[in-house]
Design an enzyme around this catalytic site. Structure first.
Site, PDB file in Angstrom:
ATOM      1  CD  GLU A  47      27.153  48.073  26.591  1.00 24.47           C
ATOM      2  OE1 GLU A  47      26.580  46.987  26.458  1.00 24.47           O
ATOM      3  OE2 GLU A  47      27.359  48.677  27.659  1.00 24.47           O
ATOM      4  NE  ARG A 179      43.286  41.614  52.140  1.00 24.45           N
ATOM      5  CZ  ARG A 179      43.882  41.908  53.310  1.00 24.45           C
ATOM      6  NH1 ARG A 179      44.361  43.129  53.817  1.00 24.45           N
ATOM      7  NH2 ARG A 179      44.017  40.676  54.308  1.00 24.45           N
ATOM      8  CG  ASP A 195      46.355  36.253  63.065  1.00 23.22           C
ATOM      9  OD1 ASP A 195      47.102  35.962  63.811  1.00 23.22           O
ATOM     10  OD2 ASP A 195      45.997  35.568  61.914  1.00 23.22           O
ATOM     11  NE  ARG A 202      48.400  47.297  54.277  1.00 26.63           N
ATOM     12  CZ  ARG A 202      47.859  46.465  54.798  1.00 26.63           C
ATOM     13  NH1 ARG A 202      46.506  46.713  55.296  1.00 26.63           N
ATOM     14  NH2 ARG A 202      48.372  45.325  55.182  1.00 26.63           N
ATOM     15  CD  GLU A 260      42.293  38.093  52.872  1.00 23.13           C
ATOM     16  OE1 GLU A 260      43.201  38.011  53.764  1.00 23.13           O
ATOM     17  OE2 GLU A 260      42.563  38.825  51.973  1.00 23.13           O
ATOM     18  CG  LEU A 265      34.769  31.860  58.271  1.00 19.51           C
ATOM     19  CD1 LEU A 265      33.601  31.703  58.903  1.00 19.51           C
ATOM     20  CD2 LEU A 265      35.240  33.271  58.093  1.00 19.51           C
TER      21      LEU A 265
END
Length: 339
Positions: A47, A179, A195, A202, A260, A265
């Site tokens: 505001e 992200r 991985d 990005r 992710e 998990l």
């Protein structure tokens, strides 16, 4: 109100633990005089920014805001003071503020003679950037979004472990934009070892986005030296308990969490009832074998199935994005948000 919502979307990810709010000020002719969004903590609220941009044109005008103007003095003075000082005559609010310390702005404005309406596009606004913050106010826990990218037969990797790339470039760009709106990204140690993800946000050109979420590793195993997540700014929560993870994140004022990886998990969070939203990017492809998207989620029989309510289905390049939530949670409704 949709313009105010768009302003809040642009600020999403940089305001926590404060809510990402948008505001539009109209002059007496109904023309846009100012647009504002919540600044990072300690900065002006939506505001105040919109009123500063409007200047003298705000007098006698209208303010349209996604969340009730605050009536308390926190890091900044009450927004109701700024609204009244600017001479605003009408205020349209999407949602009431559920936080007891900040609530009461509507009553204060009405008592001062300002015309106030509540509920404009309330359901649409509650499903936007305020979604996680409203969840935190109701439950005390961060809001968890589980993102997955899979083939139509539910595989996230081939039998040999290769997974790049199942979904297309448009989907991957969408994930990086997501992200950049999150406070934290969480991955398990199994995914880290398999991985070596960076968990960064990005831009399409490969450079880092302006806002980078807190990177979080969950699990008891060590992150190998030299891994992308073997960094001082990475939080390693050495537990398999989703509630302990969320407690650690809540202690850091995290509101929006992106889950992710990987399937173990995700299964633990689903089994614990701690997944509040599912964003499934589905590629029109089949693998037939390999890793599945979800591990053991505590479902032993069909009567225990976790049913989802689908909020939207969107084409993203060649892929499909399914936006859903467990039926037990629900997006805040107008009545809940106005409580």
């Amino acid at each position: 109100m949709r313009r105010a919502l768009a302003a809040s979307v642009a600020a999403h990810g940089r305001t926590s633990p404060n809510p990402s709010v948008g505001c539009v000020v109209l002059d007496t002719a109904g023309e846009v005089a100012g647009v504002g969004a919540t600044a990072p903590p300690g900065g002006p609220h939506a505001e105040v920014t919109a009123l500063r941009e409007a200047g003298d044109r705000a007098a006698g005008g209208t303010a349209v805001v996604t969340l009730e103007p605050c009536a308390h003095h926190g890091r900044t003075p009450p927004c109701t003071d700024a609204v009244l000082a600017a001479g605003i005559a009408v205020v349209h609010v999407a949602l009431r503020d559920p936080h007891p310390a900040a609530a009461g702005g509507v009553e204060r404005l009405r008592a001062a003679g300002v015309e106030v309406t509540v509920g404009t596009l309330a359901d649409e606004v509650s499903a936007g950037p305020l979604r996680g913050w409203l969840h935190r106010q109701r439950t005390g826990r961060p809001h968890v979004t589980w993102k997955l990218a899979a083939t139509l037969d539910g595989r996230i990797a081939a039998a040999d472990g290769s997974s790049r790339w199942i979904t297309g470039e448009a989907a991957r760009e969408g994930v990086h934009a997501l992200r950049a709106r999150m406070d934290a990204i969480v991955a398990g140690t199994g995914t880290v070892l398999a991985d070596d993800p960076a968990l960064t946000a990005r831009r399409p050109d490969g450079t880092l986005a302006e806002h980078q979420p807190l990177r979080v590793v969950v699990g008891r195993r060590d992150v190998p030296t030299g891994a992308a997540l073997a960094a001082d700014d990475v939080l390693h929560v050495r537990t398999h308990d989703p509630d302990e993870v969320l407690d650690a994140l809540a202690a850091r004022d995290v509101v929006d969490v992106l889950l992710e990886g990987g399937p173990v998990l995700a299964g633990a969070f689903v089994a614990a009832g701690r997944v509040d939203r599912v964003l499934a990017y589905l590629a029109p492809a089949l693998l037939g074998s390999g890793s599945t998207a979800l591990g053991d989620a505590g479902v032993g029989t069909i009567s225990d199935i976790v049913r989802l309510h689908v909020d939207g289905v969107h084409r993203v390049g060649a892929d499909v994005l399914v936006d859903a939530r467990p039926e037990r949670t629900g997006t805040p409704t107008t009545s809940q948000a106005s409580g």
